[in-house]
Design an enzyme around this catalytic site. Structure first.
Site, short mmCIF file in Angstrom:
data_model
loop_
_atom_site.label_atom_id
_atom_site.label_comp_id
_atom_site.label_asym_id
_atom_site.label_seq_id
_atom_site.Cartn_x
_atom_site.Cartn_y
_atom_site.Cartn_z
N THR A 225 -12.52 3.79 15.13
CA THR A 225 -12.44 2.44 15.67
C THR A 225 -13.59 2.14 16.61
O THR A 225 -14.25 1.11 16.52
CB THR A 225 -11.13 2.25 16.45
OG1 THR A 225 -10.08 2.87 15.72
CG2 THR A 225 -10.83 0.79 16.67
N HIS B 154 0.84 -1.19 0.00
CA HIS B 154 0.00 0.00 0.00
C HIS B 154 0.87 1.24 0.00
O HIS B 154 0.55 2.25 0.60
CB HIS B 154 -0.89 0.05 1.24
CG HIS B 154 -1.74 -1.16 1.38
ND1 HIS B 154 -1.41 -2.19 2.19
CD2 HIS B 154 -2.90 -1.49 0.78
CE1 HIS B 154 -2.34 -3.13 2.11
NE2 HIS B 154 -3.25 -2.73 1.25
N ARG C 268 -5.30 3.91 18.22
CA ARG C 268 -4.57 5.07 17.76
C ARG C 268 -3.58 5.59 18.80
O ARG C 268 -2.51 6.07 18.47
CB ARG C 268 -5.57 6.17 17.45
CG ARG C 268 -5.30 6.87 16.14
CD ARG C 268 -6.28 8.01 15.98
NE ARG C 268 -7.52 7.61 15.36
CZ ARG C 268 -7.64 7.32 14.07
NH1 ARG C 268 -6.60 7.37 13.29
NH2 ARG C 268 -8.80 6.99 13.56
N ASP D 169 -11.42 12.78 18.75
CA ASP D 169 -12.74 12.66 18.11
C ASP D 169 -13.70 11.71 18.83
O ASP D 169 -14.77 11.41 18.31
CB ASP D 169 -12.58 12.22 16.65
CG ASP D 169 -11.95 10.83 16.54
OD1 ASP D 169 -11.54 10.27 17.58
OD2 ASP D 169 -11.87 10.31 15.42
N HIS D 170 -13.31 11.23 19.99
CA HIS D 170 -14.14 10.21 20.61
C HIS D 170 -15.51 10.73 21.06
O HIS D 170 -16.51 10.03 20.97
CB HIS D 170 -13.41 9.55 21.79
CG HIS D 170 -14.16 8.38 22.35
ND1 HIS D 170 -14.48 7.28 21.59
CD2 HIS D 170 -14.69 8.15 23.58
CE1 HIS D 170 -15.16 6.43 22.33
NE2 HIS D 170 -15.31 6.92 23.55
N GLY E 246 -12.13 -6.33 18.01
CA GLY E 246 -11.02 -5.41 18.29
C GLY E 246 -9.73 -6.15 18.60
O GLY E 246 -8.65 -5.61 18.41
N PRO F 168 -10.40 6.86 26.94
CA PRO F 168 -11.71 7.46 26.64
C PRO F 168 -12.80 6.43 26.34
O PRO F 168 -13.94 6.57 26.79
CB PRO F 168 -11.44 8.34 25.41
CG PRO F 168 -10.05 8.07 24.98
CD PRO F 168 -9.33 7.37 26.07
P1 ADP Z 1 -10.36 6.35 16.89
O1 ADP Z 1 -9.36 5.63 17.72
O2 ADP Z 1 -10.55 5.71 15.54
O3 ADP Z 1 -10.13 7.82 16.85
P2 ADP Z 1 -12.35 6.81 18.92
O4 ADP Z 1 -11.54 7.98 19.29
O5 ADP Z 1 -13.81 7.02 18.74
O6 ADP Z 1 -11.77 6.09 17.63
O7 ADP Z 1 -12.22 5.69 20.03
C1 ADP Z 1 -11.05 5.47 20.72
C2 ADP Z 1 -11.30 4.34 21.68
O8 ADP Z 1 -11.51 3.14 20.95
C3 ADP Z 1 -10.14 4.03 22.58
O9 ADP Z 1 -10.16 4.87 23.72
C4 ADP Z 1 -10.37 2.58 22.94
O10 ADP Z 1 -11.18 2.45 24.09
C5 ADP Z 1 -11.16 2.06 21.77
N1 ADP Z 1 -10.35 1.12 20.98
C6 ADP Z 1 -9.40 1.38 20.07
N2 ADP Z 1 -8.90 0.24 19.56
C7 ADP Z 1 -9.54 -0.76 20.18
C8 ADP Z 1 -9.48 -2.19 20.11
N3 ADP Z 1 -8.65 -2.79 19.28
N4 ADP Z 1 -10.31 -2.91 20.90
C9 ADP Z 1 -11.18 -2.30 21.73
N5 ADP Z 1 -11.27 -0.96 21.85
C10 ADP Z 1 -10.47 -0.21 21.09
MG MG Z 2 -10.16 9.09 18.48
#
Ligand code: ADP
Ligand code: MG
Length: 588
Positions: free
Chosen positions: A442, A217, A541, A398-399, A484, A555
């Protein structure tokens, strides 16, 4: 660069249309990909293989008898969406279940996994094969954690042959993993590829050097070394893969290998043959017997200049499947017997599904689910800023927005379905799709899959009470863990969800009080979420930001506990949900 392009954003779908037009005897378009233009024989597992576009012949080129049944095709270098995977799988599936095969990349794992949850919730058995042949991407003892490159060809060829030979789903899964575990690849790049419409390559290799350990990629390789001759490169790649040659055993591997020299896009066939000449010579010197080698372009990376070498350590079973007939546009061997295959009459169209008929009892459960989702929506909106702030410290901030958008989308989709008289399962499946879609990220994919799996606990006929509510919460958490792949201590929502699950089951067993059990479990989850402040993120992330997350709770773990507390509180206000005797009578 790409010379022939209309609108760069349409490149992948334009190419797919042309491909299908060129091979009508083999493939037809489905939503987000292709399927065989002949029906899957009844009861035969469907091998659905895919990934991003930009890799042709992988993956759409390998659809036909003896190999794949369908291929969802994402945009260039990006995973197909869960709805594309779902649609292609639905079109290809014919009563034998589905094997989802893809290279091991985070985006593909998430989207194929989410589609798998939905198919399972609908009663389709699904197995997942993550191809992981690239030795440069992780050490030997973590073979299944590696990323997938040209080994995709071998694994899907062998799995497809096993299915054509009559393997059921268990057997197809076993053979596919066995093929993956016997396959090793190693590559080298001389120049990066250029995305359609872009003016500049994704990376350049400095003059006089080459990048070893290429990805497909546009990943630049794990290190740069001085450029070698074709012979030196052949030796380098071969020593790499042969380092992991297994021991020869009676009835197992006996020194027979399938070999693939794969061009990435702009290395000429004659150059590949120059390399293969040396590879063949060295293999013979080492007493290895080559079985049906392939030299050419199989898994490309747009116009990347580079090549990879794949070796498969065969036993009798793998060799039989490697040599078996296959008839696809881009990979042919012999002629599988397909005289009994009628033309396909249709494909799955997303959005066209009617709401399945539901009993009054199930509609009543659906109404409670709609109410619960409205509570989650209000709670997420109330805490949006707080969740976002936590994510900004070690993530991307962005959570809060993800949770707000996700719950809002889920609640709206559930309401819309309920207005069309949907039952409990349908309401949850639609809510799950909408959560993932609206939230992005995620956690959105994980929550979406959780709701989908919860939907699998219900049908649209039976009523349900507290027992089913607990079972649905457990199913949701199990799906989040499955999809996950996080372990306790990785600092993710799993650190709150697993203690929640345990406390919920224990408390409910002791009291049969749904609302009280959920609240109590939510308190346990809250404490566990707070305790994640003391650990460093290893997943998701924020793992790249490492120690920055120390001192701040995860978070996703915190939002999980907050949402579950609100859910418990809302159950307490609708006592009938907690009382199995108060449920509506079964049946319409
Ligand atoms: P992104 O990481 O795509 O920015 P969000 O910020 O909405 O998504 O969510 C972050 C949260 O996702 C983390 O705090 C964690 O709790 C959860 N998370 C990330 N990766 C995993 C995983 N592989 N399994 C379970 N929860 C995860
Ligand atoms: Mg996030």
């Amino acid at each position: 660069m790409t010379f022939l392009v209309n609108d760069p954003t349409e490149f992948a779908s334009d190419a797919l249309r042309g491909y299908v037009a060129a091979h009508p005897g083999h493939v037809m378009l489905a939503h987000g990909g292709v399927v065989r233009s002949s029906e899957t024989p009844a009861g035969q597992p469907a091998l659905v293989i895919g990934g991003g576009s930009g890799h042709y012949p992988a993956f759409a080129g390998w659809i036909g008898p003896g190999m794949g049944h369908g291929a969802p095709c994402g945009n260039v270098f990006s995973s197909p969406s869960a709805s594309q995977v779902y649609s292609v799988a639905r079109s290809a599936e014919n009563g034998g279940g589905v094997v989802l095969g893809f290279g091991n990349y985070a985006g593909d794992v998430l989207h194929f996994g989410q589609a798998a949850e939905k198919l399972r919730a609908e009663g389709v058995d699904v197995r997942i094969i993550r191809v992981s042949d690239d030795i440069a991407s992780a050490p030997a003892q973590e073979h299944r954690e590696r990323r997938g490159i040209a080994g995709d060809l071998v694994v899907f060829k062998i799995a497809g042959a096993a299915i054509e030979a009559g393997a059921d789903l268990d057997e197809a899964e076993r053979v596919a993993w066995k093929a993956n575990d016997a396959t090793r690849s190693f590559g080298v790049a001389f120049e990066g590829c250029t995305l359609p419409g872009a003016g500049e390559a994704l990376f350049h290799v400095p003059a006089g050097e080459m990048a070893i350990g290429l990805g497909i990629h546009g990943e630049p390789g794990v290190r740069e070394v001085p450029m070698g001759t074709a012979q030196e490169i052949a030796d380098l790649l071969l020593s790499g893969v042969l380092e992991e040659e297994p021991e020869r055993v009676e009835g197992g591997y006996q020194g027979r290998v399938a070999v693939l020299v794969n061009g990435l896009g702009t290395v000429k066939y004659e150059e590949l043959f120059v390399v293969y000449a040396r590879v063949a010579e060295r293999l013979a010197e080492q007493g290895l017997t080559v079985v049906a080698p392939e030299v050419g372009e199989h898994v490309t990376s747009l116009d990347m200049a580079g090549l990879s070498l794949t070796v498969v350590f065969l036993d009798e079973e793998l060799e039989g499947h490697w040599l078996a007939p296959a008839d696809t546009p881009a990979f042919r061997r012999g002629a599988p017997d397909t005289t009994d295959r009628p033309a396909r009459t249709g494909v799955h169209t997303p959005g066209a599904e009617e709401v399945p008929e539901a009993s009054a009892a199930s509609q009543e459960v659906a109404g409670r689910i709609v109410a619960a989702l409205a509570v989650l929506e209000a709670t997420a909106a109330e805490h949006e800023e707080h969740f976002g702030h936590l994510d900004a410290i070690a993530g991307d901030g962005d959570h809060g927005q993800g949770m707000a958008y996700g719950t809002r989308g889920a609640a709206a989709a559930a309401r819309a379905a309920a207005e069309q008289d949907a039952g409990a399962r349908t309401v949850l499946l639609r809510a799950g799709d909408a959560w993932a879609e609206e939230a992005g990220g995620t956690s959105g994919a994980l929550w979406g899959a959780g709701l989908t799996a919860a939907g699998g606990v219900f049908d649209d006929v039976e009523g349900a009470g507290a027992d089913e509510a607990v079972a649905a919460l457990v199913a949701a958490i199990d799906a989040i863990v499955r999809l996950g792949g996080a372990a306790p201590g990785d600092k993710t929502m799993v650190d709150a969800a697993l203690p929640f699950r345990e406390a919920l089951l224990a408390e409910f067993e002791a009291t049969s009080d749904l609302a009280g059990s959920v609240r109590k479990a939510a308190a346990v989850a809250r404490e566990a979420a707070e305790a994640t402040a003391d650990i460093t993120a290893r997943r998701g992330r924020s793992k790249v930001l490492g120690d920055k997350s120390l001192g701040t709770p995860d978070p996703g773990a915190l939002s999980f506990s907050v949402l579950m507390d609100a859910l418990g509180a809302s159950f307490a206000q609708t006592p009938d949900a907690a009382d199995p005797d108060a449920q509506a009578p079964d049946g319409p």
